[in-house]
Design a protein around this motif. Structure first.
Motif, PDB file in Angstrom:
ATOM      1  N   ALA A 189      31.488   3.318  -5.371  1.00  0.00           N
ATOM      2  CA  ALA A 189      31.868   4.561  -4.333  1.00  0.00           C
ATOM      3  C   ALA A 189      30.730   5.383  -3.734  1.00  0.00           C
ATOM      4  CB  ALA A 189      32.978   5.290  -4.923  1.00  0.00           C
ATOM      5  N   GLN A 190      29.664   5.296  -4.350  1.00  0.00           N
ATOM      6  CA  GLN A 190      28.304   6.168  -3.816  1.00  0.00           C
ATOM      7  C   GLN A 190      27.601   5.804  -2.748  1.00  0.00           C
ATOM      8  OE1 GLN A 190      25.641   7.353  -7.011  1.00  0.00           O
ATOM      9  NE2 GLN A 190      27.321   7.431  -8.708  1.00  0.00           N
ATOM     10  N   ALA A 191      27.152   6.730  -1.960  1.00  0.00           N
ATOM     11  CA  ALA A 191      26.641   6.311  -0.602  1.00  0.00           C
ATOM     12  C   ALA A 191      25.837   7.522  -0.350  1.00  0.00           C
ATOM     13  CB  ALA A 191      27.518   6.041   0.629  1.00  0.00           C
ATOM     14  N   GLY A 192      24.513   7.320   0.655  1.00  0.00           N
ATOM     15  CA  GLY A 192      23.876   8.510   0.977  1.00  0.00           C
ATOM     16  C   GLY A 192      22.429   7.911   1.248  1.00  0.00           C
ATOM     17  N   GLN A 193      21.719   9.026   1.573  1.00  0.00           N
ATOM     18  CA  GLN A 193      20.037   8.595   1.868  1.00  0.00           C
ATOM     19  C   GLN A 193      19.539   8.720   0.920  1.00  0.00           C
ATOM     20  OE1 GLN A 193      19.485  11.926   4.990  1.00  0.00           O
ATOM     21  NE2 GLN A 193      20.483  10.763   6.593  1.00  0.00           N
ATOM     22  N   TYR A 194      18.458   8.054   1.038  1.00  0.00           N
ATOM     23  CA  TYR A 194      17.375   8.088  -0.087  1.00  0.00           C
ATOM     24  C   TYR A 194      15.914   7.802   0.414  1.00  0.00           C
ATOM     25  CZ  TYR A 194      17.438   2.856   0.508  1.00  0.00           C
ATOM     26  OH  TYR A 194      17.451   1.791   1.037  1.00  0.00           O
ATOM     27  N   ASP A 195      14.894   7.955  -0.436  1.00  0.00           N
ATOM     28  CA  ASP A 195      13.587   7.687  -0.047  1.00  0.00           C
ATOM     29  C   ASP A 195      13.155   6.502  -1.022  1.00  0.00           C
ATOM     30  OD1 ASP A 195      13.236   9.650   1.843  1.00  0.00           O
ATOM     31  OD2 ASP A 195      12.836  11.347   0.536  1.00  0.00           O
ATOM     32  N   LEU A 196      12.288   5.507  -0.500  1.00  0.00           N
ATOM     33  CA  LEU A 196      11.907   4.765  -1.153  1.00  0.00           C
ATOM     34  C   LEU A 196      10.332   4.753  -1.029  1.00  0.00           C
ATOM     35  CD1 LEU A 196      12.062   2.095  -3.111  1.00  0.00           C
ATOM     36  CD2 LEU A 196      12.388   0.587  -1.020  1.00  0.00           C
ATOM     37  N   GLN A 197       9.445   4.849  -1.945  1.00  0.00           N
ATOM     38  CA  GLN A 197       8.036   5.079  -2.118  1.00  0.00           C
ATOM     39  C   GLN A 197       7.493   3.709  -2.767  1.00  0.00           C
ATOM     40  OE1 GLN A 197       6.289   8.770  -2.850  1.00  0.00           O
ATOM     41  NE2 GLN A 197       4.378   7.723  -3.611  1.00  0.00           N
ATOM     42  N   ILE A 198       6.412   3.171  -2.324  1.00  0.00           N
ATOM     43  CA  ILE A 198       5.811   1.963  -2.842  1.00  0.00           C
ATOM     44  C   ILE A 198       4.157   2.587  -3.028  1.00  0.00           C
ATOM     45  CG2 ILE A 198       5.463   0.930  -0.524  1.00  0.00           C
ATOM     46  CD1 ILE A 198       5.401  -1.707  -2.279  1.00  0.00           C
ATOM     47  N   SER A 199       3.532   2.269  -4.125  1.00  0.00           N
ATOM     48  CA  SER A 199       2.175   2.600  -3.932  1.00  0.00           C
ATOM     49  C   SER A 199       1.572   1.621  -5.022  1.00  0.00           C
ATOM     50  CB  SER A 199       1.958   3.765  -4.585  1.00  0.00           C
ATOM     51  OG  SER A 199       2.632   4.119  -5.909  1.00  0.00           O
ATOM     52  N   GLN A 200       0.032   1.498  -5.160  1.00  0.00           N
ATOM     53  CA  GLN A 200      -0.522   0.566  -6.132  1.00  0.00           C
ATOM     54  C   GLN A 200      -1.185   1.199  -7.092  1.00  0.00           C
ATOM     55  OE1 GLN A 200      -2.735  -1.947  -2.967  1.00  0.00           O
ATOM     56  NE2 GLN A 200      -2.423  -3.233  -4.797  1.00  0.00           N
ATOM     57  N   PRO A 201      -0.573   1.105  -8.397  1.00  0.00           N
ATOM     58  CA  PRO A 201      -1.209   1.999  -9.621  1.00  0.00           C
ATOM     59  C   PRO A 201      -2.784   1.417  -9.793  1.00  0.00           C
ATOM     60  CG  PRO A 201       0.745   0.816 -10.328  1.00  0.00           C
ATOM     61  CD  PRO A 201       0.461   0.308  -8.840  1.00  0.00           C
TER      62      PRO A 201
ATOM     63  N   THR B 171       0.865  -1.449   0.033  1.00  0.00           N
ATOM     64  CA  THR B 171       0.016  -0.082  -0.101  1.00  0.00           C
ATOM     65  C   THR B 171       0.812   1.307   0.159  1.00  0.00           C
ATOM     66  OG1 THR B 171       0.109  -0.013   2.386  1.00  0.00           O
ATOM     67  CG2 THR B 171      -1.917  -1.090   1.360  1.00  0.00           C
ATOM     68  N   ARG B 172       0.234   2.339  -0.170  1.00  0.00           N
ATOM     69  CA  ARG B 172       1.114   3.626  -0.256  1.00  0.00           C
ATOM     70  C   ARG B 172       1.805   3.882   0.816  1.00  0.00           C
ATOM     71  NH1 ARG B 172      -2.413   6.944  -1.577  1.00  0.00           N
ATOM     72  NH2 ARG B 172      -2.255   7.122  -3.986  1.00  0.00           N
ATOM     73  N   GLY B 173       3.271   3.812   0.971  1.00  0.00           N
ATOM     74  CA  GLY B 173       4.102   4.166   1.932  1.00  0.00           C
ATOM     75  C   GLY B 173       5.602   4.632   1.610  1.00  0.00           C
ATOM     76  N   ASN B 174       6.327   5.204   2.597  1.00  0.00           N
ATOM     77  CA  ASN B 174       7.562   5.691   2.171  1.00  0.00           C
ATOM     78  C   ASN B 174       8.600   4.929   3.167  1.00  0.00           C
ATOM     79  OD1 ASN B 174       9.030   7.657   0.599  1.00  0.00           O
ATOM     80  ND2 ASN B 174       9.564   8.187   2.718  1.00  0.00           N
ATOM     81  N   VAL B 175       9.591   4.726   2.740  1.00  0.00           N
ATOM     82  CA  VAL B 175      10.884   4.303   3.727  1.00  0.00           C
ATOM     83  C   VAL B 175      11.983   4.987   3.273  1.00  0.00           C
ATOM     84  CG1 VAL B 175      12.297   2.269   4.108  1.00  0.00           C
ATOM     85  CG2 VAL B 175      10.119   1.893   3.537  1.00  0.00           C
ATOM     86  N   GLN B 176      12.807   5.620   4.454  1.00  0.00           N
ATOM     87  CA  GLN B 176      13.688   6.392   4.215  1.00  0.00           C
ATOM     88  C   GLN B 176      15.074   5.290   4.841  1.00  0.00           C
ATOM     89  OE1 GLN B 176      13.014   9.665   6.940  1.00  0.00           O
ATOM     90  NE2 GLN B 176      12.594  10.809   5.390  1.00  0.00           N
ATOM     91  N   GLY B 177      15.824   5.389   3.644  1.00  0.00           N
ATOM     92  CA  GLY B 177      17.268   4.730   3.670  1.00  0.00           C
ATOM     93  C   GLY B 177      18.319   5.361   3.616  1.00  0.00           C
TER      94      GLY B 177
ATOM     95  N   ARG C  70      -0.941  11.785  -7.886  1.00  0.00           N
ATOM     96  CA  ARG C  70      -0.019  12.164  -7.036  1.00  0.00           C
ATOM     97  C   ARG C  70       0.918  10.981  -6.735  1.00  0.00           C
ATOM     98  NH1 ARG C  70      -4.200  11.192  -1.802  1.00  0.00           N
ATOM     99  NH2 ARG C  70      -4.619   9.226  -3.330  1.00  0.00           N
ATOM    100  N   ASP C  71       0.956   9.932  -7.340  1.00  0.00           N
ATOM    101  CA  ASP C  71       1.938   9.002  -7.138  1.00  0.00           C
ATOM    102  C   ASP C  71       3.037   9.038  -8.260  1.00  0.00           C
ATOM    103  OD1 ASP C  71       0.835   7.686  -5.002  1.00  0.00           O
ATOM    104  OD2 ASP C  71      -0.329   6.267  -6.322  1.00  0.00           O
ATOM    105  N   LEU C  72       2.713   9.981  -9.143  1.00  0.00           N
ATOM    106  CA  LEU C  72       3.895  10.455 -10.320  1.00  0.00           C
ATOM    107  C   LEU C  72       5.172  10.939  -9.712  1.00  0.00           C
ATOM    108  CD1 LEU C  72       1.832  11.998 -13.085  1.00  0.00           C
ATOM    109  CD2 LEU C  72       3.096   9.737 -13.091  1.00  0.00           C
ATOM    110  N   PRO C  73       6.326  10.426 -10.281  1.00  0.00           N
ATOM    111  CA  PRO C  73       7.450  11.064  -9.842  1.00  0.00           C
ATOM    112  C   PRO C  73       7.813  12.207 -10.341  1.00  0.00           C
ATOM    113  CG  PRO C  73       7.993   8.983 -10.907  1.00  0.00           C
ATOM    114  CD  PRO C  73       6.629   9.390 -11.145  1.00  0.00           C
TER     115      PRO C  73
ATOM    116  N   LEU D 257       7.340   1.558  -7.574  1.00  0.00           N
ATOM    117  CA  LEU D 257       8.338   1.637  -6.742  1.00  0.00           C
ATOM    118  C   LEU D 257       9.021   2.876  -7.092  1.00  0.00           C
ATOM    119  CD1 LEU D 257       9.125  -1.907  -6.301  1.00  0.00           C
ATOM    120  CD2 LEU D 257       8.318  -0.720  -4.380  1.00  0.00           C
ATOM    121  N   LYS D 258       9.473   3.493  -6.315  1.00  0.00           N
ATOM    122  CA  LYS D 258      10.115   4.935  -6.674  1.00  0.00           C
ATOM    123  C   LYS D 258      11.288   5.037  -5.579  1.00  0.00           C
ATOM    124  CE  LYS D 258       6.759   7.883  -6.466  1.00  0.00           C
ATOM    125  NZ  LYS D 258       5.995   9.119  -6.436  1.00  0.00           N
ATOM    126  N   MET D 259      12.589   5.434  -6.030  1.00  0.00           N
ATOM    127  CA  MET D 259      13.671   5.456  -5.251  1.00  0.00           C
ATOM    128  C   MET D 259      14.179   6.832  -5.622  1.00  0.00           C
ATOM    129  SD  MET D 259      17.299   3.126  -4.664  1.00  0.00           S
ATOM    130  CE  MET D 259      18.522   3.768  -3.910  1.00  0.00           C
TER     131      MET D 259
END
Length: 480
Positions: A356-368, A264-270, A469-472, A301-303
């Motif tokens: 060599a890359q690192a850092g924070q990101y947002d991962l969003q999941i939703s149902q079209p 379901t629509r949700g967001n994870v911060q990694g 609302r779910d469009l990147p 899924l959007k990262m």
């Protein structure tokens, strides 16, 4: 920007420039919770108290290293659990239709529980059914392994008896923790692959893999910490990604290797860091997520990250790659849009843009709202006056909802959207990769018709309808 359409007049769909979001709909295709559980480092629950209280003798250690024969070749394996859990190399059993293990003079057909890949983590986990009280070896504590430490290699080189392994002596020359391997010198041949490399107390410090190309006498073993993590990954239900796509981080042995979320629509911060698990293809830091889904459900899924490039891989319950996307140029988002065809646990890999890359990101999941893949071919019935073919689909919406329709087609499609009363909301010809935004006039079920412009139009297409609302944010479809 996507052009907006409003009621009440049906609007002819204008043409739009394709963006990277529209390309998402073409995905690439490729390749139990265990009853065994690890306890403290170096031990397994099903080892006997006697086995834990004293080091085994050389003869007992030899008995715990087994001969493996397949319809494609032979190799070695190590019993690490007295109820018949065997570790070997993935390349020893790769492509085999039958695996026969010789243990204590008996031939037992083994079951494959989990397998990695020779180009990633070269390990496989086997089970010998209906076996009890077998000789087994403990896994050493990785912290006890040092350079110049004497070791023995136990295995079955070509020409050896399946009941009598060879034993050679050697010395650890280097410990390569980032790549999960141990280098040592010993006279071990190809048939020793999958065999044990043990310390002076006959504890497993690694699983012999092979030689380093271009060197003389330098052998490679998969480190014991990777063996432990591989078994733990199976216990956590991560049989496919660990070893085939990802080399696990050593630090993750005492914590869950993946994070689960709901479809379901949700967001994870990694936060991807150099010490994280690594993507096998290029060594980039990787986080692992899982979700359960039923066949027929859809997922987006959007990262997104301002600190690192973004890559996403979606793996199905059968271990095959379903979809892949990566950020490009100034666009820092990776997006996956897919209709799921299997029921079960799916795995998502969130991968940094490079080693060599690192850092924070947002991962969003939703149902079209809708994702469908279809085709106009000889079996498709005509539905327009001029004989053009079409297929129709239904989706549910609500009054006032703004949606975006995306199309990716081998031909120029003609689209019609009808509301619950049968009135046309949108109608028109589109480009092969196109998009349109419009507002839904009422609650209820809508009908989408996808057809050809000309009677001879044929080919595959993918059609998607998303809540706007779910469009990147950075992947908006721009007007041409």
């Amino acid at each position: 920007m996507v052009r907006s359409f409003t009621r009440p007049q049906p609007a002819r769909i204008a043409r739009f420039a394709a963006s990277s979001l529209l390309l998402l709909q073409t995905a690439i295709a490729t390749t139990l919770v265990s009853e065994f559980a690890l306890t403290t480092p170096g031990t397994l629950l099903t080892q006997s108290a006697a086995a834990q209280s004293r080091p085994p003798s050389l003869q007992e250690a030899e008995a715990a290293v087994v001969h493996i024969r397949t319809d494609r070749g032979s190799g070695s394996g190590v019993i690490i659990d007295s109820n018949g859990l065997v570790v070997t190399n993935a390349h020893v059993i790769a492509g085999a239709r039958q695996i026969v293990v010789t243990v204590q003079g008996r031939q037992v057909t083994a079951e494959v529980l989990s397998t990695g890949h020779s180009d990633c983590l070269d390990l496989a986990l086997l089970r010998l059914p209906n076996q009890r009280n077998l000789p087994s070896l403990q896994l050493a504590d990785a912290r006890s392994i040092e350079k110049s430490q004497p070791v023995r290699g136990i295995g079955y080189p070509p020409g050896s008896s399946p009941n009598s392994p060879s034993v050679v002596q050697g010395t650890i020359s280097n410990i390569d923790l980032p790549r999960g391997r141990i280098l040592f010198d010993a006279a071990m041949n190809p048939g020793n692959s999958g065999g044990a490399v043990v310390d002076s107390q006959f504890r497993v410090v690694g699983i012999h893999k092979g030689s380093i190309s271009g060197t003389e006498g330098i052998k490679v073993a998969v480190s014991v910490e990777q063996v432990r993590l591989f078994v733990e990954a199976y216990r956590q239900g991560l049989s496919f990604p660990l070893g085939q796509f990802v080399i696990p981080a050593v630090a993750s042995s005492s914590q869950p290797m993946s994070q689960s979320f709901s479809l379901t629509r949700g967001n994870v911060q990694g936060n991807l860091q150099p010490q994280d698990s690594r993507f096998c293809a290029d060594g980039s830091p990787t986080d692992i997520y899982t979700f359960d889904a039923e066949a027929g459900q859809s997922v987006m899924l959007k990262m997104a990250s301002r600190q690192t490039g973004s890559r996403l891989v979606l793996i199905g319950p059968d271990g095959r790659t379903i979809a892949f996307d990566r950020s490009q140029g100034g666009n820092r988002e990776a997006v996956l849009l897919r209709k799921l065809t299997q029921s079960g646990q799916y795995t998502v890999l969130a991968i940094a843009g490079g080693e060599a890359q690192a850092g924070q990101y947002d991962l969003q999941i939703s149902q079209p709202i809708l994702v469908e893949q279809g085709m106009l071919d000889a079996s498709t019935a005509p539905c327009f006056d001029d004989g053009s073919l079409c297929r129709s689909y239904s989706f549910q919406g609500r009054a006032g909802q703004t949606v975006t329709l995306l199309v990716n087609s081998a031909f120029n499609p003609y689209l019609i959207v009808r509301d619950p009363n049968g009135d046309r909301v949108v109608e028109g010809k589109t480009e092969r990769r196109d998009g349109v935004r419009f507002e839904l006039p009422a609650d209820g079920w809508y009908r989408l018709v996808v057809g050809g412009v000309e009677p001879g139009d044929r080919g595959e297409f993918t059609i998607s309808i998303l809540d706007t609302r779910d469009l990147p944010n950075t992947n908006q479809v721009s007007q041409r």
